[in-house]
Design an enzyme around this catalytic site. Structure first.
Site, PDB file in Angstrom:
ATOM      1  N   ARG A 390       0.847  -1.193   0.000  1.00  0.00           N
ATOM      2  CA  ARG A 390       0.000   0.000   0.000  1.00  0.00           C
ATOM      3  C   ARG A 390       0.885   1.247   0.000  1.00  0.00           C
ATOM      4  NH1 ARG A 390      -3.961   2.520   4.719  1.00  0.00           N
ATOM      5  NH2 ARG A 390      -4.968   4.057   3.356  1.00  0.00           N
ATOM      6  N   HIS A 391       0.346   2.347  -0.498  1.00  0.00           N
ATOM      7  CA  HIS A 391       1.068   3.624  -0.527  1.00  0.00           C
ATOM      8  C   HIS A 391       1.302   4.167   0.883  1.00  0.00           C
ATOM      9  CE1 HIS A 391      -2.655   5.677   0.548  1.00  0.00           C
ATOM     10  NE2 HIS A 391      -3.262   4.940  -0.370  1.00  0.00           N
ATOM     11  N   HIS A 576      -2.956   0.206  -3.602  1.00  0.00           N
ATOM     12  CA  HIS A 576      -3.861   0.653  -2.544  1.00  0.00           C
ATOM     13  C   HIS A 576      -4.086  -0.452  -1.516  1.00  0.00           C
ATOM     14  CE1 HIS A 576      -4.769   4.095  -5.174  1.00  0.00           C
ATOM     15  NE2 HIS A 576      -4.656   3.201  -6.145  1.00  0.00           N
TER      16      HIS A 576
END
Length: 649
Positions: A390-391, A576
């Site tokens: 995930r970012h 994401h």
């Protein structure tokens, strides 16, 4: 302190009706093995406790002692349901003791260590003799007498040893009681049901299915050979006594998730719950819809109080961890047993300080006890690995929906107003308002990403290809991971629109206006400007269905893997929170979760949540494995344990 409710007039009437049936009990001689606490009740009444509360305390502690009941009453002084007449739920199990019990314990430990947790691990090894049933607190003594009477009638009628046969299928492994012996056990259970109805007026429904000890179920298909081999090592002819045992649970939390506190927490606000290490928390997914990220709403076992608590202060616990042991009788030997030899004894509800919490509860969420996997350190053919991440921390979450007004002037010029804001932002051809739907990461987000890259470097993990969602936060995260890996000048990021999150979550009627790869490269981000995406932006639609999103994620992941075949072993996808599940689930041959469970799962994945998926030979089937790096925990956001979040039980 959490806020409490008050019993309704209807509840008060029901309580009065229930406790009006309580009559003084005559003194009886104590007999070994009976589930009885008449004398304890007398002591509690002489201390001034109301009869209903005293009976509830004794039932909730298994009648262990007057002191335990007093401790329970004092700790539940703020429990809004203290005077609620709702009874507990009880169940009758057969539990093994002796050498066979030790073998089953070994299987439990080894299967969990090698293959991860499956549904069978939620409860200790047992044979179910009846369904859960309710019994009023005032009749628990009589329930124990019913079991003792039944066992005494049947003690010489059971086969010794109890004959068991191993059975396996694609998603279940168990030891089944042979038919003749199973019929005897079913008649025993039916006799107990009749005796219990006679003595306590409870309705007990004997188990109608084939009697068995469940060894494993709801596990990944790829784990079947390993689990089957472990099960075959269990010698079912080993010496074993079986004890008929009664347990109970709080009926209010039968469908809740059971969690255990691993760190203390002092409430900062009135709606928060105090946490004491070793306590258990009951959490219902239905009550989490309005909680903030990193927080959950739960109820304490120790106090009965409810409130908000930080998610990274707790860890998952087995379903049976909060059950109460009421007593047991051997069905084969002549001696009775009031102690259980299997497991760590938590079912006997010893005080938390006596449970050796530091030994029995691994801190799996905050710091996973594992050695980093050195992906490319072994000689011979290398397995292919897919890493999904995930970012990092995003500006609009930290500084709020209107963050643009804090750092852009009337002419659209960026002005840094906080140390956690980046020194500069890439120019956007569509103007700075495009940042509203496509926010960058914070300074801390950059640090998080570099930490992950440095950890990959330290673990000797080689990344051959990097793909990311077109969201700026994902591109910046991927770039900073490469900086930590010291590969920002050697590897180029392939921006793939097919990796964007579920478009239903995008506000408004249009998708974000993402920065084109050429402009990203001009902003000194390591982007491959020659890459042609598998799913172009034009193929994405606003408010797509859940099935469309899952299919898109699986399709693009398969095409990425195919594209990279024979061009390197390890692929990193930066996208994401939803991507960790959407990009790996069907690769493992699993069916997608329903959308409701999917949304609940996504909430648990923090910034830089990281998972690793490994191909099994060249079969095309993949399985989740330990990542080569430790997890990253920050702030109140829950720490990430891939086994607990992504493995389908």
């Amino acid at each position: 302190m959490a806020q409490y409710g008050h019993p309704s007039p209807l509840g008060m009437a029901a309580r009065e009706e229930l406790y009006s049936k309580v009559t003084p009990r005559r003194n009886r001689q104590q007999r070994p093995g009976t589930i009885k606490h008449g004398s304890a009740l007398d002591v509690l009444l002489s201390m001034g406790f109301p009869r209903a509360r005293a009976q509830k305390a004794l039932a909730s502690t298994g009648g262990r002692s007057v002191q335990a009941a007093c401790d329970w009453l004092f700790s539940h002084v703020g429990d809004p349901f203290l005077d609620d007449p709702l009874p507990r739920e009880y169940v009758l199990y057969l539990r093994p003791t002796g050498p066979l019990a030790q073998k089953l314990s070994d299987f439990w430990q080894q299967s969990k260590q090698i293959c991860g947790k499956n549904k069978a691990h939620n409860i200790f090894p047992h044979i179910t003799l009846c369904q859960f049933f309710m019994c009023e607190d005032s009749k628990v003594d009589a329930l124990g007498e019913a079991l003792q009477t039944t066992v005494s009638r049947w003690k010489c009628k059971f086969s010794a040893p109890l004959p068991l046969e191993l059975y396996t299928s694609s998603n279940f492994i168990g030891l089944f009681v042979k038919e003749d012996s199973a019929e005897v056990l079913k008649k025993f259970a039916a006799d107990f049901a009749a005796e219990a109805a006679s003595k306590t007026e409870v309705h007990v429904e004997p188990h109608k299915k084939q009697l068995h000890v469940t060894l494993a179920y709801h596990f990944q298909a790829s784990h079947l050979p390993t689990l089957e081999k472990l099960a075959q090592n269990i010698d079912v002819k080993l010496g074993c006594d079986w004890v008929a045992t009664i347990f109970s649970r709080d009926i209010r939390f039968a469908n809740h998730e059971t969690l255990q506190v691993i760190y203390p927490y002092t409430p900062q606000n009135d709606d928060e719950l105090e946490l004491v290490p070793g306590d258990f928390i009951f959490m219902s997914p239905m009550e989490q819809t309005s909680t903030s990220e990193g927080w959950i709403y739960g109820t304490s076992l120790t106090t009965g109080c409810s409130g908000l608590l930080p998610e990274n202060y707790i860890t998952k616990a087995d379903e049976c961890s909060t059950w109460i042991f009421h007593g047991s009788y051997s069905i084969l030997n002549t001696s009775s047993s009031n102690s259980l030899t299997f497991g760590d004894g938590v079912l006997e509800r010893r005080p938390y300080e006596d449970q050796g919490l530091g030994e029995t509860t691994p801190l799996t969420i905050i710091c996973q006890p594992m050695q980093p996997l050195r992906v490319n350190s072994q000689p011979g053919p290398q397995k292919r690995c897919l890493f999904v991440c995930r970012h990092g921390e995003r500006m609009d979450v930290v500084f709020g929906k209107y963050w643009l007004s804090q750092c852009f002037d009337a002419k659209g010029r960026y002005i840094r107003t906080n140390l956690n804001m980046p020194h500069s932002l890439p120019q956007r051809s569509g103007g700075f308002r495009d940042y509203e739907k496509d926010a960058p990461i914070t300074v801390f987000g950059c640090m998080q990403a570099r930490l992950v890259g440095e950890a990959l470097l330290e673990s000797n993990t080689i990344i051959d290809h990097v793909y990311c969602s077109p969201s700026l936060r994902c591109v910046q995260t991927a770039h900073n991971i490469l900086k930590g890996l010291q590969q920002e000048n050697h590897l180029k990021i392939r921006v793939e629109p097919g990796l964007f999150e579920w478009t239903k979550w995008v506000a408004g009627s249009t998708l974000p206006a993402w920065i084109p790869p050429s402009e990203l490269a001009a902003a000194n981000l390591s982007v491959d400007t020659t890459y042609r995406p598998h799913i172009p932006i034009s193929k994405l639609v606003v408010s797509e269905s859940y099935d469309t999103y899952i299919s898109r994620s699986f399709q693009v992941t398969k095409e990425i893997i195919s594209e990279c075949k024979s061009k390197g072993n390890n692929i990193l996808i930066v996208a994401h929170a939803s991507s960790l599940e959407a990009c790996t689930c069907q690769l493992q041959g699993l069916s997608p979760q329903n959308s409701k469970d999917f949304v609940q799962m996504v909430r648990k994945i923090p910034y830089l949540g990281f998972c690793s998926c490994e191909e099994l030979g060249e079969t095309g089937i993949w399985q989740l494995t330990d990542p080569p790096i430790l997890p990253l925990t920050h702030g109140p956001t829950g720490g990430f344990n891939w086994r607990e979040t992504l493995l389908q039980e």
